[in-house]
Design a protein around this motif. Structure first.
Motif, short mmCIF file in Angstrom:
data_model
loop_
_atom_site.label_atom_id
_atom_site.label_comp_id
_atom_site.label_asym_id
_atom_site.label_seq_id
_atom_site.Cartn_x
_atom_site.Cartn_y
_atom_site.Cartn_z
N SER A 136 48.92 36.79 43.22
CA SER A 136 48.80 36.93 41.75
C SER A 136 49.46 35.75 41.04
N SER A 137 50.59 35.26 41.60
CA SER A 137 51.29 34.14 40.98
C SER A 137 50.46 32.86 41.09
N GLU A 138 49.79 32.66 42.25
CA GLU A 138 48.97 31.46 42.44
C GLU A 138 47.78 31.47 41.48
N LEU A 139 47.25 32.58 41.15
CA LEU A 139 46.15 32.67 40.18
C LEU A 139 46.67 32.56 38.75
N PHE A 140 47.96 32.92 38.56
CA PHE A 140 48.55 32.88 37.21
C PHE A 140 48.67 31.43 36.70
N PHE A 141 49.10 30.51 37.62
CA PHE A 141 49.32 29.13 37.18
C PHE A 141 48.03 28.45 36.72
N PRO A 142 46.90 28.49 37.46
CA PRO A 142 45.67 27.84 36.96
C PRO A 142 45.23 28.43 35.63
N ALA A 143 45.30 29.75 35.48
CA ALA A 143 44.87 30.37 34.21
C ALA A 143 45.76 29.90 33.07
N LEU A 144 47.02 29.75 33.32
CA LEU A 144 47.93 29.32 32.26
C LEU A 144 47.69 27.84 31.94
N GLU A 145 47.39 27.08 33.04
CA GLU A 145 47.17 25.66 32.84
C GLU A 145 45.89 25.44 32.06
#
Length: 939
Positions: A136-145
């Motif tokens: 979930s954290s790895e998917l969080f960073f691209p979405a935030l970026e």
């Protein structure tokens, strides 16, 4: 013996101490072993605890990587340094894997497979939650970026949920580990406690063994001291026993030598081993001479076998001692009676040693007993002679009295002038007085000889009282004295006792009351009081209005041959035996007799007796008289006592009764009641009253239209009757003779009431005129012709005395009987074989064959014949002593009549066996005590 006991005790104490020592050593060894076990358990507990500390610490290290991921996420959101965030996350992942591997290694080391599997499952769940959080954290960073905030928020929420799931798994892992650690701790603690308990138990055992050993040692010391003291005391006691034995031997020797009775020690073979001087004096031998003999030599041959038999029983152990009377031969060859008391002495093994014998001289006592037996036999012979003399005298006196009284009664039934009638009555009364004296003397002789006995038969006490009233009613009527009976309806009637003796006491008391009363009344009152256990106290009171008794004379009334007036000028005769006999009879019935008196006014004799109730005791007069309930009756009598008793009887039956004392009062009361509409329907009226008698009152009632419907019951005294014509003229409905009987009064009133309510056309002619009894000196009255027999009774008279034959023959003629006379029992038996008789009158003392033997022969003949019927045999004898009646019945007779024979008694007894008999000529009514009561007549 004491030394041996001491050695045994000492060995016992030593064995006990050895046991205590062994127990102490075993307890110490056990304690050492348990201490060693305790040390091992403690070391193992320390190792286990350290291992769990390491495991829990490795679990705590799993929390650091997760925290690092949260820090990386927060840093990236704040600084927008996406590469730096990813680098931190990769470092956290590496750290988590190292921590996870370390934790698994710790859990797999020295852990049970079940526990290891459970913790590994929880670690696997944590690992999955951690990987999901990383994803979930790895998917969080691209979405935030890419500034996709909604997707970023969603991924952040998913990461937070996985983070919570991870923390929950970590918490469960740590809790499970702590639970396992607690289980191991509790197990080690339990083992430690178990070992400690054993240690405590062994320590307690050691203490107990030490205490017991100390106590045991103290007890042993005390015992040894006691043994020492006892040995000293035993020595002293032994010395004292030896001295006491010497003293005892001296005392025994002295007691034996100086004893008042003979004493001897006798060997098993019978030889004398030791004798005392008293025995030597009894049988005349010296001590040295007796020690050369055996007891068999000097014992009487007739007593020897009995003595030897008792000795054998004593040796066999059947008896502990024996006592007997026997005879010794004195040295002078005369016989000496002695009483022996013999016991046996045995040794420790129960072997017989010798006999101890006490010998007492009873020669004088045996002589006294022999003389006493002779004196007793002489006294019994004298007593039998006296009894036989009394019986013979009674028989010889009654035989001429039978002729005198019987012929006088027959004479009075014939036509006589008034002077002749007076002379005949005087002869009869004098004979009756002589008979009373004879009976009193016979009763007194029975009392003095202790042969007075009472019967125990069922009887009706009310009937006894009524019979006494009927017996003496004529005497009361002659003196114009009212005889009143009161037997309460609440009283029981049937008892078990002696009615003859009860009647005798009452007759004596009532006769005395009539003798000493010149006017007024004699009142007989009876009360029954239950006392429990089926027993009742009978209280009877005879009250008169006579001359009274002086106080100084009361104490001697019940003494024999004593009267209140013993002077030569006394007015009243008598022997002075009656009250003395009454006293003895009442006491024999368990009661007491007493008197209360006031000179010139009255006397009251009372007595009580205790009787058992009979089965019929629940029956009472008037128990069912509902027909009279609320009937209104007027009672008229000038005698207040009789009026009170009459009213009480009527009221107890439910009658509405009013009592008045004169004819005028009666008329006034009846007119008032008629006017009020509640008239008197019946009236009980006394015949003789001062102003107007009952006849005049009845005539006046019948003449008054308002009162003529009242039915009148006339109460008459004996000898004061009215003719049939006068009764019919006065329209008297019924008559009753005084004293009134409750049953007769009830029957008369009920019959009057029923006939009153009966339709006129259904009334019988017998209701128009009362059937009235014949009174002495009065005119002949009507009899019931329907009761006459069509064939006369055929009687066999067996009597050897010519005078008695004449009396009985004429009485049988008066009774309308046919008869045949024979003078002995044999002729009676022959006559019965030749012809039929309805009854036999049998004398007892006759020549050839007496009455007893004749009765037995007649019964044997009847038993041997199938066609012979039982013929009634009635004893007619002058034998009136105790047992004579029983002897007659035992010989086969059916009835008993004592001489002198009265016509009414003969009629009554014959009627019992052959049916009703009516006198062809009216008999004189008997006023003596033994006469049966006359019946009351009711129209």
């Amino acid at each position: 013996m004491k030394t041996r006991n001491f050695s045994e005790q000492r060995s016992k104490w030593l064995r006990s101490y050895a046991l205590f020592a062994g127990l102490a050593v075993a307890a110490i060894v056990s304690n050492v072993y348990l201490n060693n076990q305790m040390s091992k358990i403690f070391d193992a507990s320390v190792v286990v605890n350290q291992t769990w500390v390491k495991r829990i610490r490795s679990m705590v290290e799993l929390n650091t990587p997760v925290s690092a991921i949260n820090v990386a996420v927060n840093h990236t959101v704040t600084t927008r340094d996406y590469d730096g965030g990813r680098a931190q996350m990769l470092a956290a992942q590496a750290q988590f894997r190292d921590a996870l591997a370390n934790c698994r290694a710790e859990l797999e080391q020295n852990l049970e497979s079940t526990r290891a599997l459970l913790l590994s499952e929880k670690l696997g769940a944590m690992e999955r939650a951690f990987n999901a959080m990383i994803a979930s954290s790895e998917l969080f960073f691209p979405a935030l970026e890419k500034r996709e905030f909604e997707a970023a928020l969603q991924r952040n929420s998913e990461r937070a949920a996985h983070f919570a799931e991870y923390n929950q798994g970590l918490l469960q892992l740590r809790n499970a580990a702590r639970a396992m650690q607690n289980e191991d701790f509790q197990k080690q603690t339990s083992e430690e406690e178990a070992v400690q308990q054993k240690e405590h138990a062994i320590e307690l055992l050691i203490v107990v063994v030490i205490v017991v050993a100390l106590l045991h040692g103290r007890k042993m010391a005390m015992h040894f001291e006691s043994e020492a003291r006892e040995r000293e005391q035993d020595i002293d006691s032994l010395k004292k026993s030896e001295e006491a034995l010497r003293d005892s031997e001296v005392r025994f020797r002295n007691a034996c030598d100086y004893a008042a009775v003979g004493m001897a020690l006798v060997g098993i073979d019978g030889r004398f081993l030791r004798v005392n001087p008293a025995l030597c004096i009894i049988i005349g031998y010296s001590a040295d001479e007796l020690l050369m003999l055996d007891f068999q030599t000097i014992t009487h041959p007739e007593d020897l076998n009995r003595n030897l038999s008792n000795m054998r029983r004593l040796l066999d152990g059947d008896i502990a001692s024996y006592e007997m009377e026997k005879r010794y031969f004195h040295k002078s060859k005369r016989v000496v009676w002695v009483q022996l008391n013999v016991s046996l002495v045995r040794d420790a093994s129960l072997k017989p040693c010798y006999f101890i014998t006490q010998i007492q001289n009873i020669t004088q006592r045996r002589q006294n007993e022999s003389e006493l037996q002779l004196a007793k036999a002489a006294a019994e012979a004298a007593n039998r002679t006296k009894s036989e003399f009394l019986a013979n005298m009674s028989h010889e006196l009654r035989t001429p009295l039978n002729g005198i009284i019987g012929m006088t009664e027959l004479l009075i039934t014939t036509p006589l002038t008034s002077r002749q009638n007076e002379y005949a009555r005087t002869v009869r009364d004098s004979s009756e007085s002589l008979l009373v004296i004879l009976n009193d003397i016979l009763d007194l002789s029975k009392i003095e000889a202790g042969k007075l006995s009472l019967e125990n038969v069922n009887f009706d006490l009310c009937e006894v009282v009524e019979e006494v009233g009927a017996m003496l009613s004529a005497r009361a009527a002659e003196k114009n004295i009212e005889l009143v009976l009161r037997y309460s309806l609440a009283n029981l009637r049937f008892f078990v006792g002696d009615p003859v003796r009860m009647r005798q006491v009452l007759v004596n008391l009532v006769g005395n009351a009539l003798k000493f009363t010149t006017q007024g009344h004699v009142f007989i009152d009876t009360t029954c009081l239950p006392v429990g256990n089926g027993r009742v106290r009978i209280d009877m009171r005879v009250e008169d209005t006579g001359i009274g008794i002086a106080p100084e004379c009361l104490h001697k009334l019940f003494k024999k041959f004593t009267q209140a007036d013993a002077s030569t000028t006394r007015r009243f005769g008598g022997t002075g035996l009656g009250l003395a006999i009454c006293k003895n009879l009442v006491e024999a019935m368990g009661g007491e007799i007493k008197v209360e008196s006031e000179v010139g006014k009255s006397s009251c004799f009372s007595f009580h007796a205790h009787l058992l109730t009979a089965q019929e005791s629940h029956k009472r007069v008037g128990a069912d008289c509902s027909i009279l309930r609320n009937v209104r009756i007027l009672a008229v009598d000038d005698n207040a006592t009789h009026l009170r008793v009459l009213r009480e009887q009527l009221v107890n039956w439910g009658v509405r009764c009013t009592a008045v004392t004169s004819a005028d009062e009666a008329l006034t009361a009846m007119r008032s009641a008629a006017t009020a509409g509640d008239p008197y329907l019946l009236a009980a009226v006394d015949h003789l009253m001062p102003d107007r008698d009952g006849e005049a009152l009845s005539l006046e009632l019948k003449a008054d239209p308002q009162l003529k419907s009242c039915s009148v019951l006339l109460m008459m005294s004996m000898g004061k009757g009215l003719s049939s014509e006068r009764l019919r003229a006065a329209q008297i409905a019924a008559t009753l003779q005084k004293p009134l009987r409750p049953a007769a009064l009830l029957g008369a009133v009920e019959k009057m009431w029923l006939e009153r309510n009966q339709p006129v056309e259904h009334k019988s002619s017998s209701t128009l005129l009362p059937s009235v009894q014949i009174e002495s000196g009065g005119a002949p009255h009507e009899t019931n012709a329907g009761a006459a027999r069509t064939k006369p009774v055929h009687v066999l008279l067996v009597e050897d005395n010519a005078v008695n034959q004449l009396v009985a023959k004429n009485m049988l003629k008066l009774l309308g009987c046919a008869f045949v006379i024979v003078d002995n029992g044999q002729k009676a038996v022959d006559e019965l074989c030749a012809q039929h008789f309805d009854a036999v009158l049998m004398d007892c003392q006759m020549p050839v064959m007496d009455g007893f033997e004749a009765a037995q022969e007649i019964r044997r003949t009847e038993a041997g014949s199938a066609t012979s019927a039982h013929i009634p045999i009635i004893a007619m004898t002058a034998n009136v002593m105790k047992g004579d009646r029983d002897r007659c019945i035992a010989s086969g007779m059916d009835g008993y009549v004592a001489k002198p024979v009265r016509l009414e008694e003969l009629r009554s007894v014959l009627s019992k066996f052959v049916g009703p008999l009516a006198c062809v000529v009216a008999p004189v009514r008997d006023t003596r005590p033994s006469c049966p009561p006359a019946a009351n007549s009711v129209a």
